[in-house]
Each structure stands twice: as structure tokens, then as C-alpha cells.
Design a protein around this motif. Structure first.
Motif, PDB file in Angstrom:
ATOM      1  N   SER A  20       0.860  -1.176   0.000  1.00 44.15           N
ATOM      2  CA  SER A  20       0.000   0.000   0.000  1.00 44.15           C
ATOM      3  C   SER A  20       0.894   1.222   0.000  1.00 44.15           C
ATOM      4  O   SER A  20       1.990   1.207   0.561  1.00 44.15           O
ATOM      5  N   LEU A  21       0.435   2.293  -0.626  1.00 46.57           N
ATOM      6  CA  LEU A  21       1.171   3.554  -0.661  1.00 46.57           C
ATOM      7  C   LEU A  21       0.263   4.682  -0.197  1.00 46.57           C
ATOM      8  O   LEU A  21      -0.954   4.597  -0.317  1.00 46.57           O
ATOM      9  N   GLU A  22       0.876   5.754   0.303  1.00 43.97           N
ATOM     10  CA  GLU A  22       0.107   6.930   0.672  1.00 43.97           C
ATOM     11  C   GLU A  22      -0.289   7.692  -0.578  1.00 43.97           C
ATOM     12  O   GLU A  22       0.502   7.833  -1.506  1.00 43.97           O
ATOM     13  N   CYS A  23      -1.520   8.186  -0.599  1.00 42.03           N
ATOM     14  CA  CYS A  23      -1.976   9.031  -1.689  1.00 42.03           C
ATOM     15  C   CYS A  23      -1.085  10.279  -1.715  1.00 42.03           C
ATOM     16  O   CYS A  23      -0.858  10.903  -0.673  1.00 42.03           O
ATOM     17  N   PRO A  24      -0.555  10.646  -2.888  1.00 40.32           N
ATOM     18  CA  PRO A  24       0.312  11.827  -2.978  1.00 40.32           C
ATOM     19  C   PRO A  24      -0.388  13.140  -2.625  1.00 40.32           C
ATOM     20  O   PRO A  24       0.269  14.119  -2.316  1.00 40.32           O
ATOM     21  N   ILE A  25      -1.723  13.146  -2.636  1.00 42.98           N
ATOM     22  CA  ILE A  25      -2.458  14.379  -2.343  1.00 42.98           C
ATOM     23  C   ILE A  25      -2.897  14.449  -0.880  1.00 42.98           C
ATOM     24  O   ILE A  25      -2.652  15.442  -0.197  1.00 42.98           O
ATOM     25  N   CYS A  26      -3.541  13.387  -0.386  1.00 41.06           N
ATOM     26  CA  CYS A  26      -4.129  13.462   0.960  1.00 41.06           C
ATOM     27  C   CYS A  26      -3.409  12.615   2.006  1.00 41.06           C
ATOM     28  O   CYS A  26      -3.688  12.741   3.198  1.00 41.06           O
ATOM     29  N   ALA A  47     -12.524   9.944  -3.315  1.00 37.09           N
ATOM     30  CA  ALA A  47     -12.681  11.367  -3.010  1.00 37.09           C
ATOM     31  C   ALA A  47     -12.861  11.559  -1.505  1.00 37.09           C
ATOM     32  O   ALA A  47     -13.529  10.758  -0.851  1.00 37.09           O
ATOM     33  N   ASP A  48     -12.241  12.614  -0.959  1.00 36.17           N
ATOM     34  CA  ASP A  48     -12.425  12.880   0.469  1.00 36.17           C
ATOM     35  C   ASP A  48     -13.034  14.254   0.733  1.00 36.17           C
ATOM     36  O   ASP A  48     -13.266  14.624   1.868  1.00 36.17           O
ATOM     37  N   TYR A  49     -13.289  15.036  -0.328  1.00 38.82           N
ATOM     38  CA  TYR A  49     -13.964  16.326  -0.256  1.00 38.82           C
ATOM     39  C   TYR A  49     -13.207  17.388   0.538  1.00 38.82           C
ATOM     40  O   TYR A  49     -13.716  18.469   0.737  1.00 38.82           O
ATOM     41  N   ILE A  50     -11.997  17.084   0.989  1.00 32.37           N
ATOM     42  CA  ILE A  50     -11.157  18.080   1.657  1.00 32.37           C
ATOM     43  C   ILE A  50      -9.916  18.339   0.808  1.00 32.37           C
ATOM     44  O   ILE A  50      -9.629  19.479   0.464  1.00 32.37           O
ATOM     45  N   ASN A  51      -9.208  17.268   0.447  1.00 30.44           N
ATOM     46  CA  ASN A  51      -7.973  17.399  -0.324  1.00 30.44           C
ATOM     47  C   ASN A  51      -8.161  17.203  -1.819  1.00 30.44           C
ATOM     48  O   ASN A  51      -7.478  17.818  -2.618  1.00 30.44           O
ATOM     49  N   HIS A  52      -9.073  16.316  -2.188  1.00 29.76           N
ATOM     50  CA  HIS A  52      -9.410  16.114  -3.601  1.00 29.76           C
ATOM     51  C   HIS A  52     -10.860  15.664  -3.682  1.00 29.76           C
ATOM     52  O   HIS A  52     -11.261  14.694  -3.071  1.00 29.76           O
ATOM     53  N   GLY A  53     -11.641  16.415  -4.447  1.00 26.15           N
ATOM     54  CA  GLY A  53     -13.077  16.176  -4.542  1.00 26.15           C
ATOM     55  C   GLY A  53     -13.458  14.999  -5.419  1.00 26.15           C
ATOM     56  O   GLY A  53     -14.560  14.501  -5.337  1.00 26.15           O
ATOM     57  N   ASP A  54     -12.532  14.551  -6.274  1.00 28.48           N
ATOM     58  CA  ASP A  54     -12.776  13.410  -7.149  1.00 28.48           C
ATOM     59  C   ASP A  54     -11.806  12.293  -6.804  1.00 28.48           C
ATOM     60  O   ASP A  54     -10.769  12.528  -6.173  1.00 28.48           O
ATOM     61  N   ARG A  55     -12.133  11.110  -7.246  1.00 28.70           N
ATOM     62  CA  ARG A  55     -11.206   9.981  -7.089  1.00 28.70           C
ATOM     63  C   ARG A  55      -9.893  10.351  -7.764  1.00 28.70           C
ATOM     64  O   ARG A  55      -9.879  10.904  -8.851  1.00 28.70           O
ATOM     65  N   TYR A  56      -8.774  10.070  -7.097  1.00 31.09           N
ATOM     66  CA  TYR A  56      -7.455  10.358  -7.666  1.00 31.09           C
ATOM     67  C   TYR A  56      -6.772   9.030  -7.976  1.00 31.09           C
ATOM     68  O   TYR A  56      -6.643   8.169  -7.106  1.00 31.09           O
ATOM     69  N   THR A  57      -6.376   8.834  -9.222  1.00 27.49           N
ATOM     70  CA  THR A  57      -5.744   7.596  -9.667  1.00 27.49           C
ATOM     71  C   THR A  57      -4.359   7.914 -10.201  1.00 27.49           C
ATOM     72  O   THR A  57      -4.178   8.887 -10.922  1.00 27.49           O
ATOM     73  N   TRP A  58      -3.377   7.095  -9.823  1.00 24.02           N
ATOM     74  CA  TRP A  58      -2.012   7.269 -10.299  1.00 24.02           C
ATOM     75  C   TRP A  58      -1.381   5.906 -10.499  1.00 24.02           C
ATOM     76  O   TRP A  58      -1.912   4.891 -10.070  1.00 24.02           O
ATOM     77  N   ARG A  59      -0.260   5.898 -11.230  1.00 25.03           N
ATOM     78  CA  ARG A  59       0.484   4.662 -11.479  1.00 25.03           C
ATOM     79  C   ARG A  59       1.922   4.841 -11.020  1.00 25.03           C
ATOM     80  O   ARG A  59       2.463   5.933 -11.060  1.00 25.03           O
ATOM     81  N   ILE A  60       2.505   3.740 -10.627  1.00 24.70           N
ATOM     82  CA  ILE A  60       3.940   3.667 -10.373  1.00 24.70           C
ATOM     83  C   ILE A  60       4.507   2.759 -11.455  1.00 24.70           C
ATOM     84  O   ILE A  60       4.122   1.606 -11.575  1.00 24.70           O
ATOM     85  N   THR A  61       5.406   3.311 -12.272  1.00 24.26           N
ATOM     86  CA  THR A  61       5.976   2.525 -13.373  1.00 24.26           C
ATOM     87  C   THR A  61       6.935   1.473 -12.829  1.00 24.26           C
ATOM     88  O   THR A  61       7.318   1.505 -11.652  1.00 24.26           O
ATOM     89  N   ALA A  62       7.355   0.565 -13.697  1.00 25.49           N
ATOM     90  CA  ALA A  62       8.268  -0.506 -13.295  1.00 25.49           C
ATOM     91  C   ALA A  62       9.596   0.039 -12.769  1.00 25.49           C
ATOM     92  O   ALA A  62      10.238  -0.592 -11.935  1.00 25.49           O
ATOM     93  N   ASN A  63       9.975   1.249 -13.203  1.00 28.39           N
ATOM     94  CA  ASN A  63      11.223   1.847 -12.699  1.00 28.39           C
ATOM     95  C   ASN A  63      10.987   2.781 -11.514  1.00 28.39           C
ATOM     96  O   ASN A  63      11.912   3.466 -11.081  1.00 28.39           O
ATOM     97  N   GLY A  64       9.765   2.830 -10.985  1.00 30.90           N
ATOM     98  CA  GLY A  64       9.477   3.574  -9.764  1.00 30.90           C
ATOM     99  C   GLY A  64       8.985   4.995  -9.946  1.00 30.90           C
ATOM    100  O   GLY A  64       8.799   5.720  -8.987  1.00 30.90           O
ATOM    101  N   GLU A  65       8.734   5.410 -11.188  1.00 27.85           N
ATOM    102  CA  GLU A  65       8.287   6.769 -11.460  1.00 27.85           C
ATOM    103  C   GLU A  65       6.784   6.900 -11.236  1.00 27.85           C
ATOM    104  O   GLU A  65       5.999   6.042 -11.611  1.00 27.85           O
ATOM    105  N   LEU A  66       6.363   8.013 -10.609  1.00 31.47           N
ATOM    106  CA  LEU A  66       4.944   8.311 -10.395  1.00 31.47           C
ATOM    107  C   LEU A  66       4.388   8.939 -11.667  1.00 31.47           C
ATOM    108  O   LEU A  66       4.967   9.869 -12.214  1.00 31.47           O
TER     109      LEU A  66
END
Length: 68
Positions: A20-26, A47-66
Motif C-alpha cells: 500500500s502507498l500513501e496518496c500523494p495528495i491526501c 474522493a475525500d472532499y477536503i484534499n481532492h473532490g474526485d477519485r485520484y488515480t495514479w500509477r507507479i511505473t516498473a522503474n518507480g516513477e509516479l
């Protein structure tokens, strides 16, 4: 091929093999959602309606890049 190496090659990685990873926003602890064919792992924070109002989706590439 030894029995041990045959078992290792038969076991495929799944999203559950990644931490598990921490969300980069909240900062919410977020479990991986999917393991992609390119080796990247997708995470999604609801969504948490404080830090980001919509679902936030991100990827971590095979070399570790966000990637947003």
C-alpha cells in the motif's frame, strides 16, 4: 529444470505482491488496484472532499516513477 525453479516461474506477480502507498495528495493509505501489462501498478484513492473532490488515480511505473 528443478522443481523449485518450475514453481517460481509458475507463480505470476499480482497486485497483492505490492505494498500500500500513501496518496500523494491526501496521505491516505491506498492498496494497489491493478498490475498492468507494462509492469506498472495502479493505485486509486477515493474522493475525500477536503484534499481532492474526485477519485485520484495514479500509477507507479516498473522503474518507480509516479505517473498521474
Amino acid at each position: 529444470m528443478s522443481k523449485q525453479s518450475a514453481e517460481a516461474s509458475a507463480k505470476q506477480e499480482t497486485k497483492d505482491d505490492y505494498p500500500s502507498l500513501e496518496c500523494p495528495i491526501c496521505g491516505r493509505d491506498t492498496k494497489p488496484q491493478s498490475l498492468n501489462k507494462d509492469g506498472s501498478v495502479t493505485y486509486s484513492c477515493p474522493a475525500d472532499y477536503i484534499n481532492h473532490g474526485d477519485r485520484y488515480t495514479w500509477r507507479i511505473t516498473a522503474n518507480g516513477e509516479l505517473v498521474d
